[in-house]
Design a protein around this motif. Sequence first.
Motif, PDB file in Angstrom:
ATOM      1  N   ARG A 106     -51.157 -32.542 -55.153  1.00 18.56           N
ATOM      2  CA  ARG A 106     -50.174 -31.555 -54.714  1.00 18.56           C
ATOM      3  C   ARG A 106     -49.174 -32.242 -53.798  1.00 18.56           C
ATOM      4  O   ARG A 106     -49.519 -33.200 -53.086  1.00 18.56           O
ATOM      5  N   THR A 107     -47.928 -31.763 -53.798  1.00 15.69           N
ATOM      6  CA  THR A 107     -46.892 -32.379 -52.985  1.00 15.69           C
ATOM      7  C   THR A 107     -46.398 -31.422 -51.912  1.00 15.69           C
ATOM      8  O   THR A 107     -46.367 -30.205 -52.098  1.00 15.69           O
ATOM      9  N   PHE A 108     -45.986 -32.006 -50.780  1.00 17.84           N
ATOM     10  CA  PHE A 108     -45.520 -31.224 -49.640  1.00 17.84           C
ATOM     11  C   PHE A 108     -44.282 -31.876 -49.037  1.00 17.84           C
ATOM     12  O   PHE A 108     -44.045 -33.066 -49.182  1.00 17.84           O
ATOM     13  N   GLY A 109     -43.529 -31.063 -48.314  1.00 11.82           N
ATOM     14  CA  GLY A 109     -42.353 -31.584 -47.631  1.00 11.82           C
ATOM     15  C   GLY A 109     -41.174 -31.744 -48.562  1.00 11.82           C
ATOM     16  O   GLY A 109     -40.993 -30.983 -49.505  1.00 11.82           O
ATOM     17  N   GLY A 110     -40.383 -32.763 -48.298  1.00 13.62           N
ATOM     18  CA  GLY A 110     -39.201 -32.977 -49.109  1.00 13.62           C
ATOM     19  C   GLY A 110     -38.222 -33.955 -48.516  1.00 13.62           C
ATOM     20  O   GLY A 110     -37.407 -34.527 -49.229  1.00 13.62           O
ATOM     21  N   GLN A 111     -38.303 -34.183 -47.189  1.00 14.39           N
ATOM     22  CA  GLN A 111     -37.382 -35.141 -46.609  1.00 14.39           C
ATOM     23  C   GLN A 111     -38.064 -36.006 -45.556  1.00 14.39           C
ATOM     24  O   GLN A 111     -39.049 -35.612 -44.932  1.00 14.39           O
ATOM     25  N   HIS A 112     -37.531 -37.198 -45.401  1.00 15.28           N
ATOM     26  CA  HIS A 112     -37.989 -38.171 -44.413  1.00 15.28           C
ATOM     27  C   HIS A 112     -37.706 -37.641 -43.008  1.00 15.28           C
ATOM     28  O   HIS A 112     -36.733 -36.929 -42.783  1.00 15.28           O
ATOM     29  N   ALA A 113     -38.553 -37.990 -42.062  1.00 13.68           N
ATOM     30  CA  ALA A 113     -38.291 -37.640 -40.670  1.00 13.68           C
ATOM     31  C   ALA A 113     -36.981 -38.287 -40.200  1.00 13.68           C
ATOM     32  O   ALA A 113     -36.597 -39.358 -40.677  1.00 13.68           O
ATOM     33  N   LEU A 114     -36.310 -37.656 -39.260  1.00 14.49           N
ATOM     34  CA  LEU A 114     -35.042 -38.162 -38.744  1.00 14.49           C
ATOM     35  C   LEU A 114     -35.263 -39.437 -37.939  1.00 14.49           C
ATOM     36  O   LEU A 114     -36.060 -39.451 -36.993  1.00 14.49           O
ATOM     37  N   ILE A 115     -34.566 -40.502 -38.318  1.00  8.87           N
ATOM     38  CA  ILE A 115     -34.595 -41.746 -37.547  1.00  8.87           C
ATOM     39  C   ILE A 115     -33.504 -41.710 -36.485  1.00  8.87           C
ATOM     40  O   ILE A 115     -33.739 -41.964 -35.308  1.00  8.87           O
ATOM     41  N   HIS A 116     -32.271 -41.395 -36.911  1.00 10.01           N
ATOM     42  CA  HIS A 116     -31.125 -41.264 -36.019  1.00 10.01           C
ATOM     43  C   HIS A 116     -30.059 -40.488 -36.781  1.00 10.01           C
ATOM     44  O   HIS A 116     -29.950 -40.631 -38.008  1.00 10.01           O
ATOM     45  N   PRO A 117     -29.261 -39.668 -36.087  1.00  5.83           N
ATOM     46  CA  PRO A 117     -28.239 -38.896 -36.802  1.00  5.83           C
ATOM     47  C   PRO A 117     -27.263 -39.738 -37.612  1.00  5.83           C
ATOM     48  O   PRO A 117     -26.651 -39.227 -38.562  1.00  5.83           O
ATOM     49  N   LEU A 118     -27.102 -41.012 -37.268  1.00  8.48           N
ATOM     50  CA  LEU A 118     -26.194 -41.869 -38.014  1.00  8.48           C
ATOM     51  C   LEU A 118     -26.853 -42.517 -39.230  1.00  8.48           C
ATOM     52  O   LEU A 118     -26.183 -43.201 -40.002  1.00  8.48           O
ATOM     53  N   ILE A 119     -28.158 -42.323 -39.388  1.00 12.67           N
ATOM     54  CA  ILE A 119     -28.876 -42.889 -40.527  1.00 12.67           C
ATOM     55  C   ILE A 119     -29.186 -41.760 -41.509  1.00 12.67           C
ATOM     56  O   ILE A 119     -29.859 -40.790 -41.146  1.00 12.67           O
ATOM     57  N   ASP A 138     -43.457 -40.855 -44.614  1.00 13.06           N
ATOM     58  CA  ASP A 138     -42.747 -40.912 -43.335  1.00 13.06           C
ATOM     59  C   ASP A 138     -42.285 -39.521 -42.925  1.00 13.06           C
ATOM     60  O   ASP A 138     -41.091 -39.217 -42.839  1.00 13.06           O
ATOM     61  N   SER A 139     -43.249 -38.680 -42.679  1.00 11.29           N
ATOM     62  CA  SER A 139     -42.978 -37.313 -42.261  1.00 11.29           C
ATOM     63  C   SER A 139     -44.236 -36.777 -41.590  1.00 11.29           C
ATOM     64  O   SER A 139     -45.346 -37.224 -41.884  1.00 11.29           O
ATOM     65  N   LEU A 140     -44.033 -35.844 -40.678  1.00 12.73           N
ATOM     66  CA  LEU A 140     -45.167 -35.200 -40.026  1.00 12.73           C
ATOM     67  C   LEU A 140     -45.264 -33.745 -40.468  1.00 12.73           C
ATOM     68  O   LEU A 140     -45.652 -32.867 -39.693  1.00 12.73           O
ATOM     69  N   ILE A 141     -44.942 -33.482 -41.731  1.00  9.71           N
ATOM     70  CA  ILE A 141     -45.049 -32.139 -42.304  1.00  9.71           C
ATOM     71  C   ILE A 141     -46.526 -31.752 -42.436  1.00  9.71           C
ATOM     72  O   ILE A 141     -47.320 -32.477 -43.045  1.00  9.71           O
ATOM     73  N   VAL A 142     -46.879 -30.616 -41.874  1.00  4.06           N
ATOM     74  CA  VAL A 142     -48.249 -30.110 -41.968  1.00  4.06           C
ATOM     75  C   VAL A 142     -48.382 -29.341 -43.278  1.00  4.06           C
ATOM     76  O   VAL A 142     -47.629 -28.394 -43.516  1.00  4.06           O
ATOM     77  N   PRO A 143     -49.293 -29.733 -44.147  1.00  7.07           N
ATOM     78  CA  PRO A 143     -49.445 -29.011 -45.422  1.00  7.07           C
ATOM     79  C   PRO A 143     -49.959 -27.598 -45.185  1.00  7.07           C
ATOM     80  O   PRO A 143     -50.896 -27.384 -44.417  1.00  7.07           O
ATOM     81  N   ASP A 144     -49.318 -26.639 -45.846  1.00 10.91           N
ATOM     82  CA  ASP A 144     -49.652 -25.242 -45.607  1.00 10.91           C
ATOM     83  C   ASP A 144     -50.648 -24.728 -46.643  1.00 10.91           C
ATOM     84  O   ASP A 144     -50.655 -25.164 -47.786  1.00 10.91           O
ATOM     85  N   GLY A 145     -51.499 -23.822 -46.215  1.00 12.59           N
ATOM     86  CA  GLY A 145     -52.369 -23.110 -47.131  1.00 12.59           C
ATOM     87  C   GLY A 145     -53.583 -23.874 -47.607  1.00 12.59           C
ATOM     88  O   GLY A 145     -54.281 -23.405 -48.510  1.00 12.59           O
ATOM     89  N   ILE A 146     -53.845 -25.040 -47.033  1.00  8.80           N
ATOM     90  CA  ILE A 146     -55.007 -25.833 -47.472  1.00  8.80           C
ATOM     91  C   ILE A 146     -55.707 -26.435 -46.241  1.00  8.80           C
ATOM     92  O   ILE A 146     -55.127 -26.526 -45.158  1.00  8.80           O
ATOM     93  N   GLY A 147     -56.947 -26.832 -46.443  1.00 10.71           N
ATOM     94  CA  GLY A 147     -57.685 -27.524 -45.413  1.00 10.71           C
ATOM     95  C   GLY A 147     -57.843 -28.987 -45.781  1.00 10.71           C
ATOM     96  O   GLY A 147     -58.571 -29.324 -46.708  1.00 10.71           O
ATOM     97  N   VAL A 148     -57.153 -29.854 -45.082  1.00  9.09           N
ATOM     98  CA  VAL A 148     -57.226 -31.291 -45.345  1.00  9.09           C
ATOM     99  C   VAL A 148     -58.555 -31.840 -44.835  1.00  9.09           C
ATOM    100  O   VAL A 148     -58.966 -31.552 -43.709  1.00  9.09           O
ATOM    101  N   GLU A 149     -59.230 -32.633 -45.655  1.00 10.50           N
ATOM    102  CA  GLU A 149     -60.487 -33.243 -45.241  1.00 10.50           C
ATOM    103  C   GLU A 149     -60.266 -34.622 -44.604  1.00 10.50           C
ATOM    104  O   GLU A 149     -60.925 -34.975 -43.628  1.00 10.50           O
ATOM    105  N   THR A 150     -59.346 -35.397 -45.176  1.00 20.61           N
ATOM    106  CA  THR A 150     -59.062 -36.751 -44.680  1.00 20.61           C
ATOM    107  C   THR A 150     -57.564 -36.883 -44.466  1.00 20.61           C
ATOM    108  O   THR A 150     -56.781 -36.795 -45.422  1.00 20.61           O
ATOM    109  N   LEU A 151     -57.157 -37.118 -43.217  1.00 19.75           N
ATOM    110  CA  LEU A 151     -55.745 -37.241 -42.877  1.00 19.75           C
ATOM    111  C   LEU A 151     -55.397 -38.702 -42.625  1.00 19.75           C
ATOM    112  O   LEU A 151     -56.061 -39.385 -41.843  1.00 19.75           O
TER     113      LEU A 151
END
Length: 219
Positions: A106-119, A138-151
């Motif tokens: 399953r896939t989550f998120g959609g974009q990379h975390a912000l490095i800098h507004p100019l990047i 490269d994101s700290l998106i918390v997956p919704d609706g599921i229980g992660v066993e190994t992060l």
Amino acid sequence: MLLTKYSHSCVRLEQDGSVLVVDPGTFSEVEEALEGASAVLITHEHPDHIAVDRVVAVLTADPALGLWAPRGVADAVIRGLGHAAGDRVHPVAGGEQFVAAGFRVRTFGGQHALIHPLIPVVANVGFLVEGSVYHPGDSLIVPDGIGVETLLVPVHAPWSKLAEVVDFVMAVRAPRAFQIHDALLNETGLGLVEGHLTRLGAPYGTSFRHLALRESVDV
């Protein structure tokens, strides 16, 4: 599943004779990690997560190997493979489900975390494999609706700070966690960050443990 840690953000998962590899980048042991692999997942286009030329070479040598990645990565790999690409390079975005070489993903998120507004921000997809192992790229998106066993925890990056990483671990509350995205830290820095994650994650039910290079663990 058997999980093996390679350098930086590269991990190898093995189950029922099939092998899936996530993020074999330039800081990683690309060819070793991909040996005998059936599928490869790429979270985003940055070189530390995909060594394009080396991955294309492995795909060229093994016509049975498939790849799943955001559209930009998939297009780059297809260009590298040319006619050899066939139908085995699959563009993916957040909110999808598919089976890769027998592994349910399953896939989550959609974009990379912000490095800098100019990047510019690029696409990033987090992968949950077999309803158990979560690689966020490269994101700290918390997956919704599921229980992660190994992060798999990106412990250090130009786009993060320690408080955000700790909050990510607290929010996901996985029973176990291991480090990824660790190539930019020396031994002292890694020990400091992992010490905080171990201490602060424990009250939220997460047992954090460092995995050595090429160490394997059942998950």
